[in-house]
Write an enzyme that holds these catalytic residues in place. Structure first.
Site, PDB file in Angstrom:
ATOM      1  N   SER A 161      -2.511  -1.976  10.143  1.00 42.14           N
ATOM      2  CA  SER A 161      -1.829  -2.732  11.181  1.00 42.14           C
ATOM      3  C   SER A 161      -2.812  -3.109  12.302  1.00 42.14           C
ATOM      4  O   SER A 161      -3.763  -3.851  12.058  1.00 42.14           O
ATOM      5  CB  SER A 161      -0.621  -1.939  11.692  1.00 42.14           C
ATOM      6  OG  SER A 161       0.238  -2.748  12.470  1.00 42.14           O
ATOM      7  N   ASP A 187       7.448  -6.989   4.962  1.00 40.96           N
ATOM      8  CA  ASP A 187       6.988  -6.445   6.238  1.00 40.96           C
ATOM      9  C   ASP A 187       7.692  -7.162   7.395  1.00 40.96           C
ATOM     10  O   ASP A 187       7.496  -8.360   7.599  1.00 40.96           O
ATOM     11  CB  ASP A 187       5.473  -6.632   6.347  1.00 40.96           C
ATOM     12  CG  ASP A 187       4.858  -5.861   7.507  1.00 40.96           C
ATOM     13  OD1 ASP A 187       5.535  -5.701   8.541  1.00 40.96           O
ATOM     14  OD2 ASP A 187       3.701  -5.437   7.381  1.00 40.96           O
ATOM     15  N   HIS A 196       6.464  -2.344   6.345  1.00 40.81           N
ATOM     16  CA  HIS A 196       5.227  -2.076   7.096  1.00 40.81           C
ATOM     17  C   HIS A 196       4.842  -0.621   6.861  1.00 40.81           C
ATOM     18  O   HIS A 196       5.050   0.248   7.720  1.00 40.81           O
ATOM     19  CB  HIS A 196       5.468  -2.369   8.581  1.00 40.81           C
ATOM     20  CG  HIS A 196       4.212  -2.543   9.378  1.00 40.81           C
ATOM     21  ND1 HIS A 196       3.279  -3.519   9.120  1.00 40.81           N
ATOM     22  CD2 HIS A 196       3.731  -1.853  10.448  1.00 40.81           C
ATOM     23  CE1 HIS A 196       2.288  -3.433   9.988  1.00 40.81           C
ATOM     24  NE2 HIS A 196       2.542  -2.423  10.806  1.00 40.81           N
TER      25      HIS A 196
END
Length: 220
Positions: free
Chosen positions: A117, A171, A202
């Site tokens: 991320s 996601d 995610h």
């Protein structure tokens, strides 16, 4: 500049490879330590894993709540109002960790940058701008930040660094379209990108862990 706090784990004595692995927004250095039990290191040299803690800062999209972050998130549309100053400040701190590994006898071509991320964004922010090739960039569920600047700032030497880029199709935090756009940019710029997408949000999945293990064996 003081070095970031880190957790270090070694897979064997006298490591000849270093992997600097950056956590996501609001997480910390402990986040990916348990994953070491999931990876297959068979046939690989001894690796030093370095998990740094990002500094704490108020994060705009979270109402100014103070948390560990590599840079501020100003808007939910990640392509707008990016925190260029924060990205570059964290890049300098990651480069200081690379320099420490160089001083410990690990050259750039034996160093992998990795992240999830925000940590993925920092892997690309830093790795694309290196004056010497790295062993690889391991990029999980992220994107190329400040892409317009990266288009002119990525270095010829960094194009020799293989990139592993993966994303979840569902996601909700970073839409897969942002990741595929980043993939297409990297390919356009001349990078060797291994791309995978998974039926996940995610997060991580077991198939992804297997692909990471296989990629590490390929680049190391």
């Amino acid at each position: 500049m003081s070095l970031l706090q880190t957790i270090e784990k070694e897979t064997g004595a006298n490591p000849t490879v270093s992997i600097i692995w950056m956590h996501g927004l609001g997480a910390d250095a402990n986040d990916f330590v348990p994953m070491l039990h999931e990876l297959d290191f068979t046939g690989l040299p001894a690796i030093r894993f370095i998990f740094p803690n990002a500094d704490t800062m108020p994060v705009t999209v979270n109402g100014g709540y103070v948390m560990r972050a590599w840079y501020d998130i100003v808007a939910t549309d990640l392509g707008r109002q990016e925190d260029e100053g924060g990205l570059r400040a964290s890049q300098a701190k990651i480069e200081a960790l690379i320099a420490r590994e160089n001083a410990r006898g690990i050259p750039n071509e034996r160093i992998i940058l990795a992240g999830f991320s925000q940590g993925c964004a920092m892997t690309l922010q830093t790795g694309l701008r290196q004056s010497a090739p790295l062993a690889g960039m391991l990029c999980l569920s992220g994107y190329v930040p400040i892409a317009a600047q990266a288009a002119t700032e990525h270095t010829p030497a960094s194009k020799a660094t293989p990139i592993f880029l993966v994303h979840g199709r569902m996601d909700p935090v970073i839409p897969i379209a942002r990741a595929t756009a980043s993939r297409d940019l990297l390919v356009q710029w001349g990078y060797n990108v291994e791309w995978h997408e998974y039926a996940m949000q995610h997060s991580l999945c077991q198939e992804e862990v297997q692909h990471i293990s296989a990629w590490l064996k390929k680049v190391l």
